[in-house]
Design a protein around this motif. Sequence first.
Motif, short mmCIF file in Angstrom:
data_model
loop_
_atom_site.label_atom_id
_atom_site.label_comp_id
_atom_site.label_asym_id
_atom_site.label_seq_id
_atom_site.Cartn_x
_atom_site.Cartn_y
_atom_site.Cartn_z
N GLU A 162 0.83 -1.20 0.00
CA GLU A 162 0.00 0.00 0.00
C GLU A 162 0.87 1.25 0.00
O GLU A 162 0.55 2.25 -0.66
N GLY A 163 1.99 1.19 0.73
CA GLY A 163 2.89 2.33 0.78
C GLY A 163 3.45 2.66 -0.59
O GLY A 163 3.50 3.84 -1.00
N ALA A 164 3.87 1.64 -1.33
CA ALA A 164 4.37 1.86 -2.69
C ALA A 164 3.28 2.45 -3.58
O ALA A 164 3.52 3.39 -4.35
N GLU A 165 2.05 1.95 -3.44
CA GLU A 165 0.93 2.45 -4.24
C GLU A 165 0.64 3.91 -3.92
O GLU A 165 0.40 4.71 -4.83
N ARG A 166 0.64 4.26 -2.63
CA ARG A 166 0.38 5.65 -2.23
C ARG A 166 1.41 6.60 -2.82
O ARG A 166 1.10 7.75 -3.15
N LEU A 167 2.65 6.13 -2.92
CA LEU A 167 3.71 6.95 -3.49
C LEU A 167 3.69 6.94 -5.03
O LEU A 167 4.37 7.74 -5.66
N GLY A 168 2.94 6.01 -5.61
CA GLY A 168 2.91 5.88 -7.06
C GLY A 168 4.18 5.24 -7.61
O GLY A 168 4.57 5.50 -8.75
N TRP A 169 4.81 4.40 -6.79
CA TRP A 169 6.07 3.75 -7.17
C TRP A 169 5.86 2.26 -7.37
O TRP A 169 5.02 1.65 -6.70
N GLU A 170 6.66 1.68 -8.25
CA GLU A 170 6.74 0.22 -8.32
C GLU A 170 7.42 -0.26 -7.04
O GLU A 170 8.25 0.45 -6.46
N GLN A 171 7.06 -1.46 -6.59
CA GLN A 171 7.68 -2.00 -5.38
C GLN A 171 9.20 -2.05 -5.48
O GLN A 171 9.91 -1.75 -4.51
N ASP A 172 9.71 -2.40 -6.64
CA ASP A 172 11.16 -2.48 -6.82
C ASP A 172 11.83 -1.13 -6.55
O ASP A 172 12.93 -1.08 -6.01
N VAL A 173 11.17 -0.05 -6.95
CA VAL A 173 11.71 1.29 -6.72
C VAL A 173 11.76 1.58 -5.22
O VAL A 173 12.76 2.07 -4.69
N LEU A 174 10.67 1.26 -4.53
CA LEU A 174 10.64 1.44 -3.08
C LEU A 174 11.72 0.62 -2.40
O LEU A 174 12.43 1.11 -1.51
N PHE A 175 11.88 -0.63 -2.83
CA PHE A 175 12.91 -1.50 -2.25
C PHE A 175 14.30 -0.92 -2.49
O PHE A 175 15.12 -0.84 -1.57
N GLU A 176 14.57 -0.53 -3.73
CA GLU A 176 15.89 -0.02 -4.09
C GLU A 176 16.23 1.24 -3.29
O GLU A 176 17.33 1.37 -2.74
N LYS A 177 15.29 2.16 -3.22
CA LYS A 177 15.52 3.41 -2.51
C LYS A 177 15.69 3.17 -1.00
O LYS A 177 16.55 3.78 -0.36
N THR A 178 14.91 2.28 -0.44
CA THR A 178 14.98 2.05 1.01
C THR A 178 16.27 1.32 1.38
O THR A 178 16.86 1.60 2.43
N ILE A 179 16.73 0.41 0.54
CA ILE A 179 18.03 -0.22 0.77
C ILE A 179 19.11 0.84 0.78
O ILE A 179 19.97 0.89 1.67
N ALA A 180 19.08 1.74 -0.22
CA ALA A 180 20.08 2.82 -0.30
C ALA A 180 20.00 3.72 0.92
O ALA A 180 21.03 4.14 1.48
N ALA A 181 18.78 4.03 1.36
CA ALA A 181 18.59 4.88 2.54
C ALA A 181 19.18 4.22 3.78
O ALA A 181 19.85 4.88 4.59
N MET A 182 18.95 2.91 3.94
CA MET A 182 19.49 2.21 5.10
C MET A 182 21.01 2.11 5.04
O MET A 182 21.69 2.24 6.06
N GLN A 183 21.54 1.91 3.84
CA GLN A 183 23.00 1.87 3.69
C GLN A 183 23.61 3.21 4.11
O GLN A 183 24.68 3.24 4.70
#
Length: 196
Positions: A162-183
């Motif tokens: 739902e979070g990815a949908e609310r942002l209008g992002w593909e799940q892969d984009v959310l995953f990629e960005k959040t991994i980078a943010a955590m790194q």
Amino acid sequence: MALQCTISRDEAWELLKKYNQDRFHLQHGLTVEGCMRWFAQDLGYGDEVEFWGMVGLLHDIDFEQWPTEHCQVAPRLLAEGGVADEMIHAICSHGYGLCCDVEPVLEMEKVLFAVDELTGLIWSYALMRPEHNCVGMEVKSLKKKFKDKKFAAGCSRDVIREGAERLGWEQDVLFEKTIAAMQSCEASVAQAMEAE
């Protein structure tokens, strides 16, 4: 006009620790803070980095002591700590549909909603890896863990979707960005936890 903080970062950290002693909860707050700061820069909200960060730091302020009233006790605790209404709204919005009816409207609130659960999933996966961190973590590997409902079962896949949908992002984009943010914040979170 940029969102403004009414308390300092140090005051926010002390406020979080007033109601949270468990190291897991403190580390989670620091992790989400670091991720929110990264997203603020990445999405073009550089003048609101402090606000985004403190929303992330304080988002679970009431969860340790009042888990069944999560996001319902938080407004009182935050107001007593000098936190402004717009930050209280942002913080509570991550519980929308789960424990409160404060809907995430701003992009920052949508990021918090999506990233909160996902950081838990990523952290659980990081602990399994030989390095015990996110360095070199790939989206395809994280997706396998996401599909395994038994892995980190407490992290809601529905909320992440739902979070990815609310942002209008593909799940892969959310995953990629959040991994980078955590790194980006792993080392500083570890350092802060060592100081506690």
